[in-house]
Enzyme design. Structure first.
Site, PDB file in Angstrom:
ATOM      1  CG  ASN A   1      46.870 -88.877  -6.319  1.00 21.56           C
ATOM      2  OD1 ASN A   1      47.497 -89.808  -6.158  1.00 21.56           O
ATOM      3  ND2 ASN A   1      45.361 -88.228  -5.764  1.00 21.56           N
TER       4      ASN A   1
ATOM      5  NE  ARG B   1      52.395 -92.181  23.692  1.00 16.66           N
ATOM      6  CZ  ARG B   1      52.806 -92.392  24.869  1.00 16.66           C
ATOM      7  NH1 ARG B   1      53.775 -92.091  25.201  1.00 16.66           N
ATOM      8  NH2 ARG B   1      51.350 -93.045  25.252  1.00 16.66           N
TER       9      ARG B   1
ATOM     10  CD  GLU C   1      48.446 -84.444  -0.760  1.00 16.96           C
ATOM     11  OE1 GLU C   1      49.303 -85.164  -0.384  1.00 16.96           O
ATOM     12  OE2 GLU C   1      47.284 -84.906  -1.364  1.00 16.96           O
TER      13      GLU C   1
ATOM     14  CG  HIS D   1      45.907 -95.079  -5.389  1.00 12.34           C
ATOM     15  ND1 HIS D   1      45.867 -93.757  -4.927  1.00 12.34           N
ATOM     16  CD2 HIS D   1      47.042 -95.497  -6.010  1.00 12.34           C
ATOM     17  CE1 HIS D   1      47.009 -94.129  -4.517  1.00 12.34           C
ATOM     18  NE2 HIS D   1      47.472 -94.557  -4.981  1.00 12.34           N
TER      19      HIS D   1
ATOM     20  CG  HIS E   1      51.972 -98.288  -6.843  1.00 12.95           C
ATOM     21  ND1 HIS E   1      51.133 -98.130  -6.842  1.00 12.95           N
ATOM     22  CD2 HIS E   1      52.835 -96.747  -6.798  1.00 12.95           C
ATOM     23  CE1 HIS E   1      50.686 -96.710  -6.721  1.00 12.95           C
ATOM     24  NE2 HIS E   1      52.119 -96.080  -7.236  1.00 12.95           N
TER      25      HIS E   1
ATOM     26  NE  ARG F   1      53.694 -85.248   0.133  1.00 12.89           N
ATOM     27  CZ  ARG F   1      54.627 -86.177   0.807  1.00 12.89           C
ATOM     28  NH1 ARG F   1      54.775 -84.882   1.651  1.00 12.89           N
ATOM     29  NH2 ARG F   1      55.263 -86.702   0.958  1.00 12.89           N
TER      30      ARG F   1
ATOM     31  CD  GLU G   1      54.996 -93.278  -9.188  1.00  7.28           C
ATOM     32  OE1 GLU G   1      55.021 -92.459  -9.262  1.00  7.28           O
ATOM     33  OE2 GLU G   1      54.014 -94.649  -8.087  1.00  7.28           O
TER      34      GLU G   1
ATOM     35  CE  LYS H   1      51.313 -88.015   1.241  1.00 12.67           C
ATOM     36  NZ  LYS H   1      50.324 -87.809  -0.347  1.00 12.67           N
TER      37      LYS H   1
ATOM     38  CG  HIS I   1      49.686 -91.654  -7.936  1.00 17.16           C
ATOM     39  ND1 HIS I   1      50.350 -91.143  -9.070  1.00 17.16           N
ATOM     40  CD2 HIS I   1      50.304 -92.542  -7.666  1.00 17.16           C
ATOM     41  CE1 HIS I   1      51.496 -91.671  -9.190  1.00 17.16           C
ATOM     42  NE2 HIS I   1      51.615 -92.743  -7.819  1.00 17.16           N
TER      43      HIS I   1
ATOM     44  CE  LYS J   1      57.701 -88.196  -2.453  1.00 18.32           C
ATOM     45  NZ  LYS J   1      56.754 -89.309  -2.401  1.00 18.32           N
TER      46      LYS J   1
HETATM   47  N1  LIG Z   1      55.033 -93.101  -0.028  1.00 18.99           N
HETATM   48  C1  LIG Z   1      54.993 -92.815  -0.175  1.00 18.99           C
HETATM   49  O1  LIG Z   1      55.171 -91.424  -1.295  1.00 18.99           O
HETATM   50  C2  LIG Z   1      54.628 -93.520  -1.859  1.00 18.99           C
HETATM   51  C3  LIG Z   1      54.767 -92.756  -3.518  1.00 18.99           C
HETATM   52  C4  LIG Z   1      54.783 -94.423  -4.186  1.00 18.99           C
HETATM   53  C5  LIG Z   1      54.341 -95.546  -4.104  1.00 18.99           C
HETATM   54  N2  LIG Z   1      54.406 -95.688  -2.796  1.00 18.99           N
HETATM   55  C6  LIG Z   1      54.065 -97.504  -2.573  1.00 18.99           C
HETATM   56  O2  LIG Z   1      55.371 -98.101  -3.066  1.00 18.99           O
HETATM   57  C7  LIG Z   1      54.322 -99.460  -3.311  1.00 18.99           C
HETATM   58  C8  LIG Z   1      54.614 -99.797  -4.748  1.00 18.99           C
HETATM   59  O3  LIG Z   1      56.517 -99.888  -4.374  1.00 18.99           O
HETATM   60  P1  LIG Z   1      57.537-100.940  -4.979  1.00 18.99           P
HETATM   61  O4  LIG Z   1      56.795-100.843  -6.850  1.00 18.99           O
HETATM   62  O5  LIG Z   1      58.681-100.753  -4.507  1.00 18.99           O
HETATM   63  O6  LIG Z   1      56.599-102.743  -4.678  1.00 18.99           O
HETATM   64  P2  LIG Z   1      57.886-103.332  -4.325  1.00 18.99           P
HETATM   65  O7  LIG Z   1      57.699-103.584  -2.688  1.00 18.99           O
HETATM   66  O8  LIG Z   1      56.972-104.454  -4.037  1.00 18.99           O
HETATM   67  O9  LIG Z   1      58.828-103.985  -4.893  1.00 18.99           O
HETATM   68  C9  LIG Z   1      58.358-105.045  -5.587  1.00 18.99           C
HETATM   69  C10 LIG Z   1      59.625-106.540  -6.000  1.00 18.99           C
HETATM   70  O10 LIG Z   1      60.491-106.660  -6.380  1.00 18.99           O
HETATM   71  C11 LIG Z   1      61.511-106.746  -5.500  1.00 18.99           C
HETATM   72  N3  LIG Z   1      62.717-106.361  -5.065  1.00 18.99           N
HETATM   73  C12 LIG Z   1      63.308-104.946  -4.501  1.00 18.99           C
HETATM   74  N4  LIG Z   1      64.281-104.685  -4.480  1.00 18.99           N
HETATM   75  C13 LIG Z   1      64.788-105.703  -5.181  1.00 18.99           C
HETATM   76  C14 LIG Z   1      65.823-105.911  -6.382  1.00 18.99           C
HETATM   77  N5  LIG Z   1      66.986-105.203  -5.850  1.00 18.99           N
HETATM   78  N6  LIG Z   1      66.692-106.491  -6.971  1.00 18.99           N
HETATM   79  C15 LIG Z   1      65.532-107.690  -6.755  1.00 18.99           C
HETATM   80  N7  LIG Z   1      63.837-107.827  -6.679  1.00 18.99           N
HETATM   81  C16 LIG Z   1      63.958-106.852  -5.474  1.00 18.99           C
HETATM   82  C17 LIG Z   1      60.472-106.940  -4.079  1.00 18.99           C
HETATM   83  O11 LIG Z   1      61.143-108.230  -3.414  1.00 18.99           O
HETATM   84  C18 LIG Z   1      59.733-107.057  -5.089  1.00 18.99           C
HETATM   85  O12 LIG Z   1      59.017-108.252  -4.694  1.00 18.99           O
HETATM   86  C19 LIG Z   1      53.188 -99.239  -2.823  1.00 18.99           C
HETATM   87  O13 LIG Z   1      52.609 -99.461  -2.201  1.00 18.99           O
HETATM   88  C20 LIG Z   1      52.388 -97.485  -3.511  1.00 18.99           C
HETATM   89  O14 LIG Z   1      51.409 -97.646  -3.231  1.00 18.99           O
HETATM   90  C21 LIG Z   1      54.649 -95.346  -1.748  1.00 18.99           C
END
Ligand SMILES: NC(=O)c1ccc[n+]([C@@H]2O[C@H](COP(=O)([O-])OP(=O)(O)OC[C@H]3O[C@@H](n4cnc5c(N)ncnc54)[C@H](O)[C@@H]3O)[C@@H](O)[C@H]2O)c1
Length: 376
Positions: free
Chosen positions: A258, A134, A247, A265, A278, A254, A198, A156, A261, A237
């Site tokens: 988006n 939990r 939100e 999306h 993404h 918040r 972003e 999030k 997005h 942020k």
């Molecule tokens: N929670 C939120 O508020 C929020 C906001 C924006 C995006 N997101 C989510 O984030 C995700 C995308 O995240 P991302 O773009 O970080 O992708 P990811 O986590 O898939 O990382 C991208 C790639 O980079 C590699 N990698 C990571 N760090 C590295 C480093 N220092 N050196 C070499 N390789 C490295 C990883 O292994 C992966 O292959 C999506 O699922 C999206 O929905 C969430």
């Protein structure tokens, strides 16, 4: 204190920038920034050890390959679960694997999950932390630009279903965020560019000076001002999250995060999360949001062109790379989970640096934007 201790402490202080606090009604947490190899992570772990609290690590194969030295120096031989890299890991199945890992290590409610990775590991691990027994505490150590400027802050967490992205999740804030820009040295250029989408988003939605700065000089992984820009995004942020933690604001709030997005999306969903990162989908979405704002008479055509120029200079797409069916994109847009009873809500630009939420946009106007973005 020995000479070596003193030297380490001086080095540590020199590589640290003052922490930022995310102040929430439900509790506050710090975002620490580090410019060099030395971080406050070993100290924070040692403090948890002293309290008898077990720390375990969640990361992915990409980080293990690119950053073995960092993991060894900071996390030593702590229990570690290494996930396959990529969006596919944000699944119910992997979510279960994280719970099993926590249980196998006999984590109690006092245990702490350290998440070292990008937004995928962060969203998944944060959701596992929100639900295991939990709710346990977790710490974000973002390793991608996208995670540093966006996903590691704000609480999030979640995973995808085949019906759509981020459809299951929880608001669960980290105990702390440690941002070491040194990680970006190994990030592949395509992933770095995806994070810039972003960054551009933050300039567009709330900081005209940041947008102008990006327009003047494109930011690269070696840019001297990168640390400062990451911090600025975190400030923007944090301010938005503090004002509208869950939100619930009727307008703006918040949901402004988006920007780009709703289009983004839809692109991800229609292409099965494989063709575009993404951040790349968000980049096309930002171009779409600018074109939509232009069609609604909110910004001049020249401003929409400026948005596309910044995207191009950042090695990001401003249009679909290949045609996609407009009907499928429109259908995906209407399924976006940000929608409310009054229909699809878009984030539009009142100027380059100020955004607003807007419902009731005629589907024909949105369709015209999709076609300009290359849909057929
Ligand atoms: N929670 C939120 O508020 C929020 C906001 C924006 C995006 N997101 C989510 O984030 C995700 C995308 O995240 P991302 O773009 O970080 O992708 P990811 O986590 O898939 O990382 C991208 C790639 O980079 C590699 N990698 C990571 N760090 C590295 C480093 N220092 N050196 C070499 N390789 C490295 C990883 O292994 C992966 O292959 C999506 O699922 C999206 O929905 C969430």
């Amino acid at each position: 204190m020995t000479g070596i201790d003193l030297c380490n402490r001086l080095l540590f202080n020199a590589s640290m920038v003052q922490a930022l606090t995310v102040a929430l009604a439900s509790g506050s947490y710090p975002i620490h920034f580090y410019g060099g190899e030395t971080t406050g992570i070993p100290g924070a772990l040692a403090e948890l050890d002293r309290q008898g609290r077990l720390s375990v690590v969640l990361t992915d194969e990409g980080v293990v390959r690119a950053q073995p030295g960092f993991l060894a120096a900071n996390f030593d031989r702590r229990p570690r679960l290494v996930l396959p890299a990529g969006e596919k890991s944000k699944s119910l199945e992997t979510f279960g694997r994280v719970h099993d890992f926590l249980a196998a290590n006999k984590l109690t409610r006092q245990g702490v999950l350290w998440i070292v990775g990008g937004g995928v590991t962060g969203d998944l691990g944060g959701f596992a932390a929100a639900t295991y027994q939990r709710g346990i505490e977790y710490v974000q150590v973002p390793t991608t630009l996208l995670a540093m400027v966006d996903s590691s802050v704000g609480g999030k967490t979640g995973i995808n279903l085949s019906a759509g992205k981020n459809l299951v999740g929880a608001f669960h804030h980290p105990r702390a965020v440690h941002i070491a820009t040194d990680f970006l040295r190994t990030l592949p250029p395509r992933e770095f560019a995806a994070g810039l989408a972003e960054v551009i988003k933050y300039g567009l939605l709330g900081d005209a000076a940041l947008f102008a700065r990006l327009e003047k000089t494109p930011v690269g992984a070696a840019s001297a001002e990168l640390g400062e820009i990451i911090r600025r995004c975190c400030e923007l942020k944090a301010a938005i999250v503090q004002a509208d933690e869950h939100e619930t604001a009727a307008e703006g709030g918040r949901a402004l995060l988006n920007l780009g997005h709703t289009f983004g999306h839809a692109i991800e969903q229609v292409t099965g999360y494989t063709a575009y990162l993404h951040g790349e989908a968000v980049a096309i979405g930002l171009a779409g949001a600018a074109r939509l704002s232009q069609k609604l008479g909110l910004i001049p055509a020249a401003d929409a062109v400026r948005v596309e120029q910044v995207l191009a200079a950042s090695h990001l797409p401003g249009r679909l790379r290949g045609p996609l069916p407009v009907a499928e994109l429109q259908a995906a847009t209407t399924r976006d989970k940000k929608n409310r009873a009054d229909g699809v809500r878009f984030v539009v630009l009142n100027s380059l640096g100020a955004a607003a939420t807007r419902a009731g946009i005629p589907p024909a106007t949105v369709e015209a934007v999709w076609r300009e973005l290359g849909a057929v």
